[in-house]
Design a protein around this motif. Structure first.
Motif, PDB file in Angstrom:
ATOM      1  N   ILE A   1       0.856  -1.186   0.000  1.00  0.00           N
ATOM      2  CA  ILE A   1       0.000   0.000   0.000  1.00  0.00           C
ATOM      3  C   ILE A   1       0.892   1.236   0.000  1.00  0.00           C
ATOM      4  N   PRO A   2       0.683   2.185  -0.933  1.00  0.00           N
ATOM      5  CA  PRO A   2       1.504   3.397  -0.956  1.00  0.00           C
ATOM      6  C   PRO A   2       1.410   4.180   0.351  1.00  0.00           C
ATOM      7  N   LYS A   3       2.545   4.706   0.771  1.00  0.00           N
ATOM      8  CA  LYS A   3       2.604   5.516   1.988  1.00  0.00           C
ATOM      9  C   LYS A   3       1.872   6.848   1.759  1.00  0.00           C
ATOM     10  N   PRO A   4       1.114   7.338   2.757  1.00  0.00           N
ATOM     11  CA  PRO A   4       0.403   8.612   2.573  1.00  0.00           C
ATOM     12  C   PRO A   4       1.357   9.777   2.322  1.00  0.00           C
ATOM     13  N   ALA A   5       0.901  10.755   1.560  1.00  0.00           N
ATOM     14  CA  ALA A   5       1.706  11.946   1.280  1.00  0.00           C
ATOM     15  C   ALA A   5       1.821  12.797   2.536  1.00  0.00           C
ATOM     16  N   ALA A   6       2.939  13.520   2.644  1.00  0.00           N
ATOM     17  CA  ALA A   6       3.155  14.402   3.787  1.00  0.00           C
ATOM     18  C   ALA A   6       3.459  15.827   3.363  1.00  0.00           C
ATOM     19  N   ASP A   7       3.408  16.119   2.049  1.00  0.00           N
ATOM     20  CA  ASP A   7       3.801  17.451   1.575  1.00  0.00           C
ATOM     21  C   ASP A   7       2.727  18.127   0.723  1.00  0.00           C
ATOM     22  N   LEU A   8       1.468  17.781   0.935  1.00  0.00           N
ATOM     23  CA  LEU A   8       0.396  18.463   0.202  1.00  0.00           C
ATOM     24  C   LEU A   8       0.439  19.951   0.528  1.00  0.00           C
ATOM     25  N   ALA A   9       0.366  20.785  -0.516  1.00  0.00           N
ATOM     26  CA  ALA A   9       0.396  22.235  -0.341  1.00  0.00           C
ATOM     27  C   ALA A   9      -0.646  22.865  -1.252  1.00  0.00           C
ATOM     28  N   ALA A  10      -1.087  24.075  -0.895  1.00  0.00           N
ATOM     29  CA  ALA A  10      -2.115  24.775  -1.670  1.00  0.00           C
ATOM     30  C   ALA A  10      -1.756  26.248  -1.796  1.00  0.00           C
ATOM     31  N   ARG A  11      -2.120  26.819  -2.938  1.00  0.00           N
ATOM     32  CA  ARG A  11      -1.971  28.264  -3.138  1.00  0.00           C
ATOM     33  C   ARG A  11      -3.124  28.754  -3.994  1.00  0.00           C
ATOM     34  N   GLN A  12      -3.440  30.017  -3.826  1.00  0.00           N
ATOM     35  CA  GLN A  12      -4.520  30.617  -4.596  1.00  0.00           C
ATOM     36  C   GLN A  12      -3.960  31.225  -5.870  1.00  0.00           C
ATOM     37  N   SER A  13      -4.601  30.915  -6.986  1.00  0.00           N
ATOM     38  CA  SER A  13      -4.244  31.501  -8.277  1.00  0.00           C
ATOM     39  C   SER A  13      -5.498  32.145  -8.846  1.00  0.00           C
ATOM     40  N   SER A  14      -5.552  33.474  -8.795  1.00  0.00           N
ATOM     41  CA  SER A  14      -6.749  34.213  -9.186  1.00  0.00           C
ATOM     42  C   SER A  14      -7.912  33.772  -8.299  1.00  0.00           C
ATOM     43  N   ASP A  15      -9.011  33.308  -8.886  1.00  0.00           N
ATOM     44  CA  ASP A  15     -10.136  32.844  -8.078  1.00  0.00           C
ATOM     45  C   ASP A  15     -10.221  31.316  -8.075  1.00  0.00           C
ATOM     46  N   LYS A  16      -9.065  30.671  -8.204  1.00  0.00           N
ATOM     47  CA  LYS A  16      -8.970  29.215  -8.178  1.00  0.00           C
ATOM     48  C   LYS A  16      -7.882  28.803  -7.188  1.00  0.00           C
ATOM     49  N   LEU A  17      -7.824  27.506  -6.901  1.00  0.00           N
ATOM     50  CA  LEU A  17      -6.790  26.995  -6.011  1.00  0.00           C
ATOM     51  C   LEU A  17      -5.966  25.932  -6.726  1.00  0.00           C
ATOM     52  N   VAL A  18      -4.680  25.933  -6.442  1.00  0.00           N
ATOM     53  CA  VAL A  18      -3.750  24.971  -7.029  1.00  0.00           C
ATOM     54  C   VAL A  18      -3.172  24.119  -5.909  1.00  0.00           C
ATOM     55  N   LEU A  19      -3.284  22.797  -6.065  1.00  0.00           N
ATOM     56  CA  LEU A  19      -2.773  21.858  -5.068  1.00  0.00           C
ATOM     57  C   LEU A  19      -1.580  21.117  -5.647  1.00  0.00           C
ATOM     58  N   THR A  20      -0.522  20.972  -4.869  1.00  0.00           N
ATOM     59  CA  THR A  20       0.647  20.231  -5.312  1.00  0.00           C
ATOM     60  C   THR A  20       1.001  19.184  -4.266  1.00  0.00           C
ATOM     61  N   VAL A  21       1.459  18.028  -4.740  1.00  0.00           N
ATOM     62  CA  VAL A  21       1.849  16.939  -3.838  1.00  0.00           C
ATOM     63  C   VAL A  21       2.829  16.034  -4.576  1.00  0.00           C
ATOM     64  N   SER A  22       3.740  15.442  -3.842  1.00  0.00           N
ATOM     65  CA  SER A  22       4.683  14.503  -4.460  1.00  0.00           C
ATOM     66  C   SER A  22       3.978  13.196  -4.783  1.00  0.00           C
ATOM     67  N   ALA A  23       4.327  12.615  -5.920  1.00  0.00           N
ATOM     68  CA  ALA A  23       3.792  11.304  -6.279  1.00  0.00           C
ATOM     69  C   ALA A  23       4.372  10.256  -5.332  1.00  0.00           C
ATOM     70  N   PRO A  24       3.617   9.215  -5.016  1.00  0.00           N
ATOM     71  CA  PRO A  24       4.124   8.197  -4.093  1.00  0.00           C
ATOM     72  C   PRO A  24       5.259   7.402  -4.710  1.00  0.00           C
ATOM     73  N   VAL A  25       6.298   7.165  -3.933  1.00  0.00           N
ATOM     74  CA  VAL A  25       7.438   6.373  -4.402  1.00  0.00           C
ATOM     75  C   VAL A  25       7.730   5.195  -3.483  1.00  0.00           C
ATOM     76  N   GLU A  26       7.063   5.165  -2.327  1.00  0.00           N
ATOM     77  CA  GLU A  26       7.378   4.145  -1.332  1.00  0.00           C
ATOM     78  C   GLU A  26       6.105   3.599  -0.705  1.00  0.00           C
ATOM     79  N   ASN A  27       6.074   2.295  -0.467  1.00  0.00           N
ATOM     80  CA  ASN A  27       4.968   1.660   0.245  1.00  0.00           C
ATOM     81  C   ASN A  27       5.180   1.773   1.751  1.00  0.00           C
ATOM     82  N   THR A  28       4.159   1.391   2.497  1.00  0.00           N
ATOM     83  CA  THR A  28       4.249   1.477   3.951  1.00  0.00           C
ATOM     84  C   THR A  28       5.325   0.561   4.520  1.00  0.00           C
ATOM     85  N   ASP A  29       5.711  -0.481   3.787  1.00  0.00           N
ATOM     86  CA  ASP A  29       6.763  -1.386   4.260  1.00  0.00           C
ATOM     87  C   ASP A  29       8.148  -0.994   3.756  1.00  0.00           C
TER      88      ASP A  29
END
Length: 257
Positions: A36-64
């Motif tokens: 099972i992929p390990k949960p992300a820990a670097d989700l971030a958000a910023r406002q762009s005009s009247d919208k929101l942009v979310l960025t997160v690293s793609a999973p590279v490691e499982n829980t084990d």
């Protein structure tokens, strides 16, 4: 030793090998391997005009600790809540009970969401009542799901209180010198929701050679207070495209037109 004795020994050895193999001890039963992929820990958000942009690293490691190989989809979830400062992080059960699924992306379509080593998702903030954007807070989380519909849980949560900020300046003009390109613009007069005074913390100036793409960072190191900028890091015989944005907030989360 006679030839007959040699024949007897050769026939016996294979039988002995079969006997030993049949009596070998087997190991204890092992549970099936669950990846099972390990949960992300670097989700971030910023406002762009009247919208929101979310960025997160793609999973590279499982829980084990093993490399990710079973990712099936990524879910982005959003919770609309009362606007207030210093709200505590929701526990997972409470968040999932009230959140809505914003987008679900199959693993095979994730390359279209990759930008600069991150997965990038956009929330267009589609509400029947658009004024709710500036009256509520928005909390986001993502989760990675494997091919057996299993997840290790939610990522970190990010909370955003969108601001009414101006759109980008209109009517850019240029002055060319031997050593500079000066970009000038008039300041916006209202915010995107029509309110005044315009919320302006500064301006950013971007330059690109491809009008279809926006550079990740502006030419200026800090938001500009003036309504002009001199570009002295250019090359002759090249075509440049410039874009000026309004910085509505330099606090977290960052807001820019």
């Amino acid at each position: 030793m006679t030839a007959a004795c040699l024949r007897d020994i050769r026939l016996f050895v294979p039988c002995l090998a079969l006997f030993v193999s049949a009596c070998a001890k087997t190991g204890d039963p092992q549970p099936p391997l669950v990846l099972i992929p390990k949960p992300a820990a670097d989700l971030a958000a910023r406002q762009s005009s009247d919208k929101l942009v979310l960025t997160v690293s793609a999973p590279v490691e499982n829980t084990d600790g093993s490399p990710v190989s079973t990712l099936a989809e990524v879910e982005v979830l959003r919770l609309v809540e009362e606007r207030a400062g210093n709200l505590p992080v929701k526990n997972e059960e409470e968040f999932l009970a009230r959140a809505q699924l914003l987008v679900k992306v199959p693993a095979q379509k994730l390359p279209a969401y990759r930008q600069g080593g991150k997965l990038v998702f956009h929330d267009d903030l589609v509400f029947e009542d658009r004024s709710i954007i500036y009256k509520r807070g928005l909390r986001y989380a993502v989760r990675f799901i494997n091919g057996k519909n299993q997840t290790a849980g939610l990522s970190n949560q990010v909370y955003v209180a969108p601001l009414a900020i101006p759109g980008p300046p209109r009517g850019l003009s240029f002055q060319l010198g031997q050593e500079y390109i000066r970009i000038l613009w008039p300041p916006p007069e209202t915010n995107l929701d029509g309110s005044t005074p315009p919320r302006i913390a500064g301006y950013n100036v971007y330059r690109t050679e491809d009008p279809r793409s926006l550079p990740p960072a502006p030419l200026n190191k800090q938001p500009l207070r003036a309504t002009e900028f001199e570009d002295r890091e250019f090359q002759f015989d090249k075509t440049y495209y410039y874009l000026v944005s309004v910085v509505g907030s330099v606090e977290s989360p960052y807001a820019e037109s």
